[in-house]
Write a protein that holds these residues in place. Structure first.
Motif, PDB file in Angstrom:
ATOM      1  N   VAL A 115      19.445  34.739  16.440  1.00 57.37           N
ATOM      2  CA  VAL A 115      18.197  34.462  17.148  1.00 57.37           C
ATOM      3  C   VAL A 115      17.689  33.078  16.749  1.00 57.37           C
ATOM      4  CG1 VAL A 115      15.833  35.221  17.562  1.00 57.37           C
ATOM      5  CG2 VAL A 115      17.655  36.912  17.175  1.00 57.37           C
ATOM      6  N   GLU A 116      17.410  32.268  17.766  1.00 58.71           N
ATOM      7  CA  GLU A 116      16.963  30.897  17.549  1.00 58.71           C
ATOM      8  C   GLU A 116      15.440  30.855  17.524  1.00 58.71           C
ATOM      9  OE1 GLU A 116      17.577  26.586  19.786  1.00 58.71           O
ATOM     10  OE2 GLU A 116      19.121  28.141  19.916  1.00 58.71           O
ATOM     11  N   ALA A 117      14.866  30.561  16.372  1.00 61.52           N
ATOM     12  CA  ALA A 117      13.417  30.426  16.256  1.00 61.52           C
ATOM     13  C   ALA A 117      12.968  29.168  16.977  1.00 61.52           C
ATOM     14  CB  ALA A 117      13.007  30.372  14.785  1.00 61.52           C
ATOM     15  N   ASN A 130       9.499  31.162  13.695  1.00 57.86           N
ATOM     16  CA  ASN A 130       9.561  30.662  12.325  1.00 57.86           C
ATOM     17  C   ASN A 130      10.281  31.691  11.453  1.00 57.86           C
ATOM     18  OD1 ASN A 130       7.647  32.700  11.904  1.00 57.86           O
ATOM     19  ND2 ASN A 130       5.918  31.272  11.753  1.00 57.86           N
ATOM     20  N   VAL A 131      10.346  31.420  10.160  1.00 58.87           N
ATOM     21  CA  VAL A 131      11.077  32.301   9.247  1.00 58.87           C
ATOM     22  C   VAL A 131      10.457  33.694   9.208  1.00 58.87           C
ATOM     23  CG1 VAL A 131      11.733  32.686   6.840  1.00 58.87           C
ATOM     24  CG2 VAL A 131      11.937  30.402   7.833  1.00 58.87           C
ATOM     25  N   SER A 132       9.151  33.767   9.090  1.00 62.09           N
ATOM     26  CA  SER A 132       8.498  35.065   8.924  1.00 62.09           C
ATOM     27  C   SER A 132       8.685  35.964  10.143  1.00 62.09           C
ATOM     28  CB  SER A 132       7.005  34.876   8.636  1.00 62.09           C
ATOM     29  OG  SER A 132       6.820  34.207   7.401  1.00 62.09           O
ATOM     30  N   THR A 133       8.606  35.379  11.343  1.00 66.40           N
ATOM     31  CA  THR A 133       8.777  36.199  12.541  1.00 66.40           C
ATOM     32  C   THR A 133      10.235  36.599  12.729  1.00 66.40           C
ATOM     33  OG1 THR A 133       8.741  34.135  13.842  1.00 66.40           O
ATOM     34  CG2 THR A 133       6.719  35.459  13.781  1.00 66.40           C
ATOM     35  N   LEU A 134      11.171  35.762  12.303  1.00 63.48           N
ATOM     36  CA  LEU A 134      12.583  36.159  12.332  1.00 63.48           C
ATOM     37  C   LEU A 134      12.823  37.322  11.378  1.00 63.48           C
ATOM     38  CD1 LEU A 134      15.593  35.841  10.880  1.00 63.48           C
ATOM     39  CD2 LEU A 134      15.439  35.692  13.372  1.00 63.48           C
ATOM     40  N   ALA A 164      19.696  34.806  12.110  1.00 58.95           N
ATOM     41  CA  ALA A 164      19.158  33.537  12.596  1.00 58.95           C
ATOM     42  C   ALA A 164      20.245  32.622  13.125  1.00 58.95           C
ATOM     43  CB  ALA A 164      18.409  32.820  11.476  1.00 58.95           C
ATOM     44  N   ASN A 165      19.959  32.001  14.260  1.00 57.75           N
ATOM     45  CA  ASN A 165      20.622  30.751  14.621  1.00 57.75           C
ATOM     46  C   ASN A 165      19.665  29.657  14.177  1.00 57.75           C
ATOM     47  OD1 ASN A 165      22.353  28.787  15.923  1.00 57.75           O
ATOM     48  ND2 ASN A 165      20.708  28.602  17.421  1.00 57.75           N
ATOM     49  N   LEU A 166      20.021  28.950  13.133  1.00 60.63           N
ATOM     50  CA  LEU A 166      19.136  27.932  12.572  1.00 60.63           C
ATOM     51  C   LEU A 166      19.293  26.630  13.350  1.00 60.63           C
ATOM     52  CD1 LEU A 166      17.161  26.747  10.563  1.00 60.63           C
ATOM     53  CD2 LEU A 166      19.083  26.386   8.985  1.00 60.63           C
ATOM     54  N   ASP A 167      18.320  26.328  14.180  1.00 58.40           N
ATOM     55  CA  ASP A 167      18.221  25.025  14.830  1.00 58.40           C
ATOM     56  C   ASP A 167      17.028  24.330  14.193  1.00 58.40           C
ATOM     57  OD1 ASP A 167      17.553  22.850  16.441  1.00 58.40           O
ATOM     58  OD2 ASP A 167      18.310  23.804  18.262  1.00 58.40           O
ATOM     59  N   PRO A 168      17.269  23.396  13.265  1.00 61.05           N
ATOM     60  CA  PRO A 168      16.151  22.830  12.508  1.00 61.05           C
ATOM     61  C   PRO A 168      15.184  22.033  13.360  1.00 61.05           C
ATOM     62  CG  PRO A 168      18.162  21.586  12.092  1.00 61.05           C
ATOM     63  CD  PRO A 168      18.569  22.808  12.868  1.00 61.05           C
ATOM     64  N   SER A 169      15.636  21.547  14.517  1.00 59.99           N
ATOM     65  CA  SER A 169      14.782  20.673  15.313  1.00 59.99           C
ATOM     66  C   SER A 169      13.486  21.357  15.718  1.00 59.99           C
ATOM     67  CB  SER A 169      15.534  20.185  16.555  1.00 59.99           C
ATOM     68  OG  SER A 169      15.845  21.253  17.438  1.00 59.99           O
ATOM     69  N   HIS A 170      13.560  22.628  16.109  1.00 59.23           N
ATOM     70  CA  HIS A 170      12.348  23.326  16.540  1.00 59.23           C
ATOM     71  C   HIS A 170      11.358  23.467  15.386  1.00 59.23           C
ATOM     72  CE1 HIS A 170      14.662  24.136  20.064  1.00 59.23           C
ATOM     73  NE2 HIS A 170      15.452  25.003  19.472  1.00 59.23           N
ATOM     74  N   LEU A 171      11.886  23.804  14.234  1.00 57.83           N
ATOM     75  CA  LEU A 171      11.025  24.004  13.069  1.00 57.83           C
ATOM     76  C   LEU A 171      10.482  22.676  12.548  1.00 57.83           C
ATOM     77  CD1 LEU A 171      13.530  26.574  11.866  1.00 57.83           C
ATOM     78  CD2 LEU A 171      11.117  27.153  12.086  1.00 57.83           C
ATOM     79  N   MET A 172      11.248  21.604  12.756  1.00 59.74           N
ATOM     80  CA  MET A 172      10.792  20.284  12.320  1.00 59.74           C
ATOM     81  C   MET A 172       9.535  19.863  13.071  1.00 59.74           C
ATOM     82  SD  MET A 172      14.583  18.616  12.045  1.00 59.74           S
ATOM     83  CE  MET A 172      14.187  16.884  11.894  1.00 59.74           C
ATOM     84  N   ILE A 187      12.479  21.908   6.035  1.00 65.57           N
ATOM     85  CA  ILE A 187      13.755  22.540   6.359  1.00 65.57           C
ATOM     86  C   ILE A 187      14.478  23.113   5.138  1.00 65.57           C
ATOM     87  CG2 ILE A 187      15.996  22.233   7.467  1.00 65.57           C
ATOM     88  CD1 ILE A 187      13.490  22.359   9.325  1.00 65.57           C
ATOM     89  N   PRO A 188      14.516  22.458   3.981  1.00 65.19           N
ATOM     90  CA  PRO A 188      15.094  23.138   2.814  1.00 65.19           C
ATOM     91  C   PRO A 188      14.407  24.463   2.503  1.00 65.19           C
ATOM     92  CG  PRO A 188      14.938  20.799   2.385  1.00 65.19           C
ATOM     93  CD  PRO A 188      14.210  21.033   3.682  1.00 65.19           C
ATOM     94  N   SER A 189      13.084  24.523   2.659  1.00 68.44           N
ATOM     95  CA  SER A 189      12.372  25.783   2.436  1.00 68.44           C
ATOM     96  C   SER A 189      12.773  26.817   3.473  1.00 68.44           C
ATOM     97  CB  SER A 189      10.861  25.558   2.493  1.00 68.44           C
ATOM     98  OG  SER A 189      10.441  24.675   1.470  1.00 68.44           O
ATOM     99  N   VAL A 190      12.994  26.383   4.712  1.00 69.51           N
ATOM    100  CA  VAL A 190      13.458  27.288   5.763  1.00 69.51           C
ATOM    101  C   VAL A 190      14.816  27.862   5.402  1.00 69.51           C
ATOM    102  CG1 VAL A 190      14.283  27.390   8.152  1.00 69.51           C
ATOM    103  CG2 VAL A 190      12.138  26.206   7.616  1.00 69.51           C
ATOM    104  N   ILE A 191      15.725  27.003   4.979  1.00 71.35           N
ATOM    105  CA  ILE A 191      17.084  27.453   4.651  1.00 71.35           C
ATOM    106  C   ILE A 191      17.055  28.480   3.529  1.00 71.35           C
ATOM    107  CG2 ILE A 191      19.298  26.718   3.685  1.00 71.35           C
ATOM    108  CD1 ILE A 191      18.884  24.045   5.195  1.00 71.35           C
TER     109      ILE A 191
END
Length: 322
Positions: free
Chosen positions: A165-167, A175-179, A193-201, A207-211
């Motif tokens: 799932v791409e946040a 975001n992380v919590s909703t995923l 998760a499908n981690l696409d950092p661009s959306h979260l950026m 992003i390190p905290s997301v990972i």
């Protein structure tokens, strides 16, 4: 880690030409869209569902170039109060085809319901005030999203396919919590998760905290960058409804890898190292959505950058006896 390409990045090219670009840049795999928000220029989903010959022909085209299929992509809004059923049909057919092809992962978004049973448009709630927002969220999660995703996770599990799932903004999971909420309420072995950092950026996440927050929930990765237009963002903030076809007027834009984050290639080296630290050893799939850069050129630049920073071989360091 492997480096791949979302073939929709080259949607103007026939499949054979898009695969040739991937092979020419020494990539390992491709991710192919099957419908919903994509026009699916490189796959005919109905043929893939009904015809073993069509599935074999697709595999032959990919594998003859030394590539594999890392994922199928069915991004859309299967929770939409009007068109959700059609999107869900594409999602389920895509999962079925992935199972037949031996593709382990289907990438998709969470979807976004309306704000209530009579709504005909989706509603993205971004604040807890005014108070009715919390009632909207309760309806979206408990009456629409979780029943749907519980059923979908069971369907995917029975077919041996994981759902990445791409946040993303304007999605229930953004975001992380909703995923985490979605995965834990359904099946975290199937929903990740499908981690696409661009959306979260662009939403301001680190992003390190997301990972490290997602860790082993990361099933798949898209490599896509964002450039903040400080002149606009400083005035209006980062919530932006200006069309992506007018990049100079937007607060932020998706850009070619390495041309967005101020740290450039250093950011992507850190990105890869943090992925290794949480145990991710899958594919980094290039996604080109830069309105100002030729797509073939952009894919090439992204491939060059990722080859410089990707960690390919397994670690083998052993500490000396003390």
């Amino acid at each position: 880690m492997k480096i791949g390409l979302i073939t929709d990045s080259l949607s103007h090219l026939p499949l054979d030409d898009a695969l040739d670009v991937a092979a020419r840049h020494g990539l390992d795999s491709v991710e192919i869209a099957t419908g919903n928000w994509s026009a699916s220029p490189h796959a005919n989903l109905s043929d893939l569902v009904t015809s073993a010959k069509s599935r074999n022909e697709l595999l032959e085209k990919v594998e003859s170039r030394g590539l594999s299929i890392s994922a199928l992509n069915a991004n859309g809004n299967q929770l939409h109060p009007v068109t959700g059923a059609q999107h869900d049909d594409v999602v389920r057919q895509t999962i079925s085809v992935a199972s037949e092809l031996g593709v382990p992962t289907v990438v998709l978004m969470s979807g976004l319901p309306g704000g209530g049973p009579s709504d005909t448009s989706s509603n993205w709630v971004t604040t807890s005030w005014p108070p009715e927002n919390l009632h909207v969220l309760d309806y979206q999660w408990n009456e629409v999203a979780l029943p749907y995703w519980t059923s979908l996770a069971t369907y995917a599990r029975d077919l041996g396919v994981r759902l990445a799932v791409e946040a993303c903004g304007s999605q229930l999971v953004h975001n992380v919590s909703t995923l985490e909420r979605l995965a834990d309420a359904t099946d975290p072995t199937v929903v990740g998760a499908n981690l696409d950092p661009s959306h979260l950026m662009w939403m301001g996440a680190d992003i390190p905290s997301v990972i490290h927050g997602l860790a082993d929930r990361i099933f798949h990765v898209h490599a896509k960058d964002v450039r903040i237009n400080g002149r606009i963002a400083g005035k209006d903030g980062l919530l932006d409804t200006v069309s992506i076809t007018r990049p100079h007027e937007r607060a932020w834009n998706y850009v070619t890898l390495g041309l967005g984050h101020p740290a450039g290639a250093t950011f992507w080296a850190d990105f890869v190292y943090n992925l290794r630290a949480v145990g991710y050893d899958g594919t980094l799939n290039i996604e080109h959505e830069d309105a100002l850069v030729n797509s073939v050129e952009g894919v090439g630049k992204a491939a060059t950058l990722l080859r410089q920073v990707a960690l390919v071989d397994a670690p083998d360091w052993q500490p000396a006896d003390v």
